[in-house]
Design a protein around this motif. Structure first.
Motif, PDB file in Angstrom:
ATOM      1  N   LEU A 280       5.359  -8.772 -19.119  1.00 46.51           N
ATOM      2  CA  LEU A 280       6.778  -8.706 -18.758  1.00 46.51           C
ATOM      3  C   LEU A 280       7.286 -10.074 -18.306  1.00 46.51           C
ATOM      4  CD1 LEU A 280       7.030  -5.283 -16.869  1.00 46.51           C
ATOM      5  CD2 LEU A 280       7.441  -5.766 -19.275  1.00 46.51           C
TER       6      LEU A 280
ATOM      7  N   TYR B   6      -1.953  -6.907  -0.236  1.00 45.29           N
ATOM      8  CA  TYR B   6      -2.950  -6.141   0.509  1.00 45.29           C
ATOM      9  C   TYR B   6      -2.464  -6.018   1.953  1.00 45.29           C
ATOM     10  CZ  TYR B   6      -6.966  -4.633   3.102  1.00 45.29           C
ATOM     11  OH  TYR B   6      -7.775  -3.926   3.965  1.00 45.29           O
TER      12      TYR B   6
ATOM     13  N   PHE C 121      13.557 -12.344 -14.611  1.00 45.11           N
ATOM     14  CA  PHE C 121      12.753 -12.724 -13.449  1.00 45.11           C
ATOM     15  C   PHE C 121      12.974 -14.171 -13.021  1.00 45.11           C
ATOM     16  CE2 PHE C 121      10.056  -9.337 -15.401  1.00 45.11           C
ATOM     17  CZ  PHE C 121      10.351  -8.377 -14.451  1.00 45.11           C
ATOM     18  N   SER C 122      13.084 -14.348 -11.732  1.00 47.82           N
ATOM     19  CA  SER C 122      13.244 -15.668 -11.133  1.00 47.82           C
ATOM     20  C   SER C 122      11.936 -16.439 -11.230  1.00 47.82           C
ATOM     21  CB  SER C 122      13.632 -15.477  -9.670  1.00 47.82           C
ATOM     22  OG  SER C 122      13.725 -16.709  -9.042  1.00 47.82           O
TER      23      SER C 122
ATOM     24  N   ILE D  44       0.821  -1.222   0.000  1.00 48.17           N
ATOM     25  CA  ILE D  44       0.000   0.000   0.000  1.00 48.17           C
ATOM     26  C   ILE D  44       0.852   1.268   0.000  1.00 48.17           C
ATOM     27  CG2 ILE D  44      -0.257   0.266   2.524  1.00 48.17           C
ATOM     28  CD1 ILE D  44      -3.087   0.592  -0.078  1.00 48.17           C
TER      29      ILE D  44
ATOM     30  N   TRP E  35       5.929 -10.759   0.220  1.00 46.49           N
ATOM     31  CA  TRP E  35       6.486 -12.113   0.313  1.00 46.49           C
ATOM     32  C   TRP E  35       7.879 -12.174  -0.318  1.00 46.49           C
ATOM     33  CZ3 TRP E  35       8.646 -15.907  -2.564  1.00 46.49           C
ATOM     34  CH2 TRP E  35       8.756 -17.170  -1.974  1.00 46.49           C
TER      35      TRP E  35
ATOM     36  N   ASP F 236      -5.645  -1.346  -5.438  1.00 47.09           N
ATOM     37  CA  ASP F 236      -4.627  -2.305  -5.880  1.00 47.09           C
ATOM     38  C   ASP F 236      -4.139  -1.781  -7.220  1.00 47.09           C
ATOM     39  OD1 ASP F 236      -3.014  -4.274  -6.847  1.00 47.09           O
ATOM     40  OD2 ASP F 236      -4.512  -5.873  -6.799  1.00 47.09           O
ATOM     41  N   LEU F 237      -2.953  -1.182  -7.225  1.00 43.30           N
ATOM     42  CA  LEU F 237      -2.456  -0.547  -8.441  1.00 43.30           C
ATOM     43  C   LEU F 237      -1.704  -1.518  -9.356  1.00 43.30           C
ATOM     44  CD1 LEU F 237      -1.205   2.943  -7.164  1.00 43.30           C
ATOM     45  CD2 LEU F 237      -3.522   2.137  -7.579  1.00 43.30           C
ATOM     46  N   THR F 238      -1.669  -2.795  -8.996  1.00 42.49           N
ATOM     47  CA  THR F 238      -0.965  -3.759  -9.851  1.00 42.49           C
ATOM     48  C   THR F 238      -1.541  -3.729 -11.267  1.00 42.49           C
ATOM     49  OG1 THR F 238      -0.833  -5.202  -7.919  1.00 42.49           O
ATOM     50  CG2 THR F 238      -0.193  -6.155 -10.038  1.00 42.49           C
ATOM     51  N   HIS F 239      -0.655  -3.603 -12.235  1.00 38.82           N
ATOM     52  CA  HIS F 239      -1.064  -3.642 -13.641  1.00 38.82           C
ATOM     53  C   HIS F 239      -0.919  -5.101 -14.093  1.00 38.82           C
ATOM     54  CE1 HIS F 239      -1.580  -2.747 -17.773  1.00 38.82           C
ATOM     55  NE2 HIS F 239      -1.226  -1.483 -17.728  1.00 38.82           N
ATOM     56  N   TYR F 240      -1.989  -5.882 -13.915  1.00 34.28           N
ATOM     57  CA  TYR F 240      -1.904  -7.333 -14.118  1.00 34.28           C
ATOM     58  C   TYR F 240      -1.557  -7.712 -15.558  1.00 34.28           C
ATOM     59  CZ  TYR F 240      -3.503  -7.996  -9.353  1.00 34.28           C
ATOM     60  OH  TYR F 240      -3.577  -7.985  -7.985  1.00 34.28           O
TER      61      TYR F 240
ATOM     62  N   VAL G  98       9.352  -6.625  -8.124  1.00 33.66           N
ATOM     63  CA  VAL G  98       8.982  -5.721  -9.217  1.00 33.66           C
ATOM     64  C   VAL G  98       7.472  -5.806  -9.406  1.00 33.66           C
ATOM     65  CG1 VAL G  98       9.227  -5.215 -11.687  1.00 33.66           C
ATOM     66  CG2 VAL G  98      11.208  -6.038 -10.390  1.00 33.66           C
ATOM     67  N   VAL G  99       6.767  -4.709  -9.164  1.00 31.93           N
ATOM     68  CA  VAL G  99       5.312  -4.671  -9.379  1.00 31.93           C
ATOM     69  C   VAL G  99       5.009  -3.658 -10.481  1.00 31.93           C
ATOM     70  CG1 VAL G  99       3.037  -4.188  -8.371  1.00 31.93           C
ATOM     71  CG2 VAL G  99       4.813  -5.256  -6.971  1.00 31.93           C
ATOM     72  N   PRO G 100       4.467  -4.094 -11.621  1.00 31.46           N
ATOM     73  CA  PRO G 100       4.004  -3.140 -12.631  1.00 31.46           C
ATOM     74  C   PRO G 100       2.780  -2.399 -12.090  1.00 31.46           C
ATOM     75  CG  PRO G 100       4.276  -5.350 -13.549  1.00 31.46           C
ATOM     76  CD  PRO G 100       4.292  -5.479 -12.059  1.00 31.46           C
ATOM     77  N   VAL G 101       2.754  -1.088 -12.295  1.00 28.23           N
ATOM     78  CA  VAL G 101       1.740  -0.228 -11.669  1.00 28.23           C
ATOM     79  C   VAL G 101       0.900   0.441 -12.757  1.00 28.23           C
ATOM     80  CG1 VAL G 101       1.477   1.914 -10.319  1.00 28.23           C
ATOM     81  CG2 VAL G 101       3.103   0.152  -9.578  1.00 28.23           C
ATOM     82  N   GLN G 102      -0.396   0.613 -12.474  1.00 32.44           N
ATOM     83  CA  GLN G 102      -1.277   1.275 -13.437  1.00 32.44           C
ATOM     84  C   GLN G 102      -1.873   2.545 -12.837  1.00 32.44           C
ATOM     85  OE1 GLN G 102      -4.605  -1.242 -14.292  1.00 32.44           O
ATOM     86  NE2 GLN G 102      -4.959  -1.690 -12.138  1.00 32.44           N
TER      87      GLN G 102
ATOM     88  N   LEU H 270       0.197  -5.956 -17.752  1.00 27.45           N
ATOM     89  CA  LEU H 270       1.620  -5.685 -17.986  1.00 27.45           C
ATOM     90  C   LEU H 270       2.485  -6.694 -17.243  1.00 27.45           C
ATOM     91  CD1 LEU H 270       3.736  -3.754 -19.244  1.00 27.45           C
ATOM     92  CD2 LEU H 270       3.481  -2.287 -17.238  1.00 27.45           C
ATOM     93  N   LYS H 271       2.018  -7.101 -16.069  1.00 25.82           N
ATOM     94  CA  LYS H 271       2.750  -8.102 -15.273  1.00 25.82           C
ATOM     95  C   LYS H 271       2.923  -9.382 -16.095  1.00 25.82           C
ATOM     96  CE  LYS H 271       2.345 -10.592 -10.839  1.00 25.82           C
ATOM     97  NZ  LYS H 271       1.939 -11.956 -11.217  1.00 25.82           N
TER      98      LYS H 271
ATOM     99  N   LEU I 128       7.227   0.674 -13.133  1.00 19.89           N
ATOM    100  CA  LEU I 128       7.571  -0.450 -12.261  1.00 19.89           C
ATOM    101  C   LEU I 128       7.863   0.057 -10.854  1.00 19.89           C
ATOM    102  CD1 LEU I 128      10.022  -2.486 -14.552  1.00 19.89           C
ATOM    103  CD2 LEU I 128       7.523  -2.658 -14.396  1.00 19.89           C
TER     104      LEU I 128
ATOM    105  N   LYS J 215      11.887 -10.919  -8.615  1.00 19.48           N
ATOM    106  CA  LYS J 215      10.572 -11.541  -8.808  1.00 19.48           C
ATOM    107  C   LYS J 215       9.551 -10.509  -9.261  1.00 19.48           C
ATOM    108  CE  LYS J 215       8.545 -14.999  -6.738  1.00 19.48           C
ATOM    109  NZ  LYS J 215       8.757 -16.156  -7.635  1.00 19.48           N
ATOM    110  N   ILE J 216       8.756 -10.865 -10.260  1.00 20.55           N
ATOM    111  CA  ILE J 216       7.647  -9.989 -10.654  1.00 20.55           C
ATOM    112  C   ILE J 216       6.460 -10.375  -9.782  1.00 20.55           C
ATOM    113  CG2 ILE J 216       6.882 -11.409 -12.642  1.00 20.55           C
ATOM    114  CD1 ILE J 216       6.532  -8.502 -14.017  1.00 20.55           C
ATOM    115  N   CYS J 217       5.810  -9.373  -9.200  1.00 22.68           N
ATOM    116  CA  CYS J 217       4.838  -9.603  -8.125  1.00 22.68           C
ATOM    117  C   CYS J 217       3.589  -8.763  -8.327  1.00 22.68           C
ATOM    118  CB  CYS J 217       5.434  -9.161  -6.783  1.00 22.68           C
ATOM    119  SG  CYS J 217       7.044  -9.855  -6.411  1.00 22.68           S
ATOM    120  N   ARG J 218       2.588  -9.067  -7.516  1.00 26.55           N
ATOM    121  CA  ARG J 218       1.454  -8.151  -7.370  1.00 26.55           C
ATOM    122  C   ARG J 218       1.601  -7.416  -6.031  1.00 26.55           C
ATOM    123  NH1 ARG J 218      -2.173 -10.048  -3.617  1.00 26.55           N
ATOM    124  NH2 ARG J 218      -2.035 -12.280  -3.208  1.00 26.55           N
ATOM    125  N   GLN J 219       0.916  -6.287  -5.930  1.00 23.89           N
ATOM    126  CA  GLN J 219       0.899  -5.464  -4.712  1.00 23.89           C
ATOM    127  C   GLN J 219       0.186  -6.239  -3.600  1.00 23.89           C
ATOM    128  OE1 GLN J 219      -0.875  -1.554  -5.463  1.00 23.89           O
ATOM    129  NE2 GLN J 219      -1.817  -1.551  -3.451  1.00 23.89           N
TER     130      GLN J 219
END
Lengths: 263, 263
Positions: free
Chosen positions: B252, A190, B259-260, A108, A227, B242-246, A236-240, B248-249, A168, A184-188
């Motif tokens: 990428l 909660y 990425f691991s 957050i 995590w 939740d700003l994750t850009h799924y 790494v979290v891609p952001v929108q 784009l995730k 990113l 690691k590519i991740c989600r945000q």
């Protein structure tokens, strides 16, 4: 053969132009392009996506990174990006990088972070961008692993040219380069802060409050930034910046009867 | 039969506690529950999701809405929500409403808006919320249609109890109640401001800059908030934090080799 033009790299942050984090970011990307720094003249942590509209802004050329063109700005991180594009570069840079923030911007925190808001502002302006943060608030934090991976990520961005609106959010665990397991590519995740304002009384016996808060992660997922960082990965979290909640939109469209179907 | 408890309605804004917009919002929801107002003591437009961490906050009980409990706060809109929950209500209200903002918060404005950031902060804290904005900056703007539709939407929220993280971004066109065609649920238009800082010189011949910008809508869709407002509908955009850009995730993850895959 046409000569390849050197990419322009705009660097900013929210801890201010004298913070060790931005110096480390400049060093991390040295040699990858023409670097121009435009950063706040004082700490701007927690400024989120604030812009300065009630007072005018100042911009001063400074010499703090040896041979690198640098300016300090009286405004917020978002102001820095706007001013850099309009009044210094007079063009869109190839990439905007922000940080390296002293302290985590995972989960957050992305919403409160001046570091990340500068990166998001760049992406709104069609400039691919990355915000970098290290999970260490200390002024004397060790940025060696952060520098190594920041360079890898910026090289990747410049080589692969993702979407112009790509942002990113990159966070580094407190670890040596040897301890880091990878990227690691991740989600945000909660997670949020449970507020607990500290109440004090001034010498005139009038109450005032300091914002404090305990970070609480509600997210059990192993695909989150929280995590990854806890397990010594760079996250790494891609952001929108399209904040539309499409799922809720669909649900309310079905459940509520106040919406017009015409038009 | 158990007596039904009156819902608690937290009201805030970013134009400050003396703005006509917040007075109109209080009037719009009068009678729907126990109203408590906690709002900034001065204009805080464009503050985005800023929080105050470097200086302490003050909170003063004020008597500006007759019989309604009200407090002014020295902080940002987001600070107001945090302080209200922790130090005034000592519980989560049933709903948080923010506004009515003097000026549009459709499309990309959601990111810069203190009004919307207060609402988003509430939703992060599991309080369903709505931010309201009128497309008229004037202090003497006509809020009659806004009042009517704000009440309809808050009634709907209290009756249907959507998800605790529900945030709605509601904008009102400049129109009389008769001219308004209805309420449309929309997505956030892709639009932005093209910056054009105005350069001036102070009496000591030093340059300074005023942020200005022209709003440009790049979005041709007829399902956007900008379209709805231009066609005299009230626009409602559900907002997420939740700003994750799924998308784009995923992209990428496939395209980049840094990425691991483990962990």
């Amino acid at each position: 053969m046409e000569e390849k033009k050197e990419p322009v790299i705009l660097v900013t942050n929210d801890d201010g132009i004298t913070a060790p984090g931005i110096r480390n970011l400049v060093e991390a990307v040295r040699g990858l392009g023409k670097i121009v720094v435009v950063a706040p003249d004082k700490p701007q942590s927690g400024m989120g996506h604030a812009i300065t509209i009630g007072i005018p802004l100042r911009l001063h050329k400074v010499n703090v990174f040896d041979d690198i063109e640098a300016y300090q700005c009286t405004g917020t991180p978002v102001d820095c990006v706007k001013l850099a594009v309009d009044k210094i570069l007079h063009q869109k840079p190839d990439i905007c990088i922000s940080g390296i923030n002293h302290g985590a911007n995972h989960s957050i925190n992305v919403i409160y972070s001046g570091t990340m808001s500068a990166a998001v502002e760049a992406a709104i302006e069609s400039i691919p961008s990355v915000g970098f943060s290290l999970l260490d608030y200390a002024l004397e934090a060790d940025f060696s692993a952060a520098r190594k991976y920041a360079r890898i990520i910026v090289e990747q961005m410049l080589k692969n040219r993702p979407d112009k609106h790509c942002v990113l959010n990159v966070n580094f665990p407190i670890a040596t380069p040897e301890e880091i397991k990878g990227v690691k590519i991740c989600r945000q995740a909660y997670a949020k802060y449970e507020e607990d304002f500290v109440e004090r009384f001034d010498p005139h016996n009038r109450k005032y409050y300091w914002l404090t808060g305990e970070f609480v992660n509600f997210d059990e997922g192993t695909d989150t930034d929280v995590w990854a960082l806890a397990n010594n990965y760079v996250s790494v979290v891609p952001v929108q910046f399209d904040l539309t909640h499409y799922k809720l939109k669909k649900q309310l469209e079905n459940d509520w009867n106040i919406f017009s179907k015409e038009g």
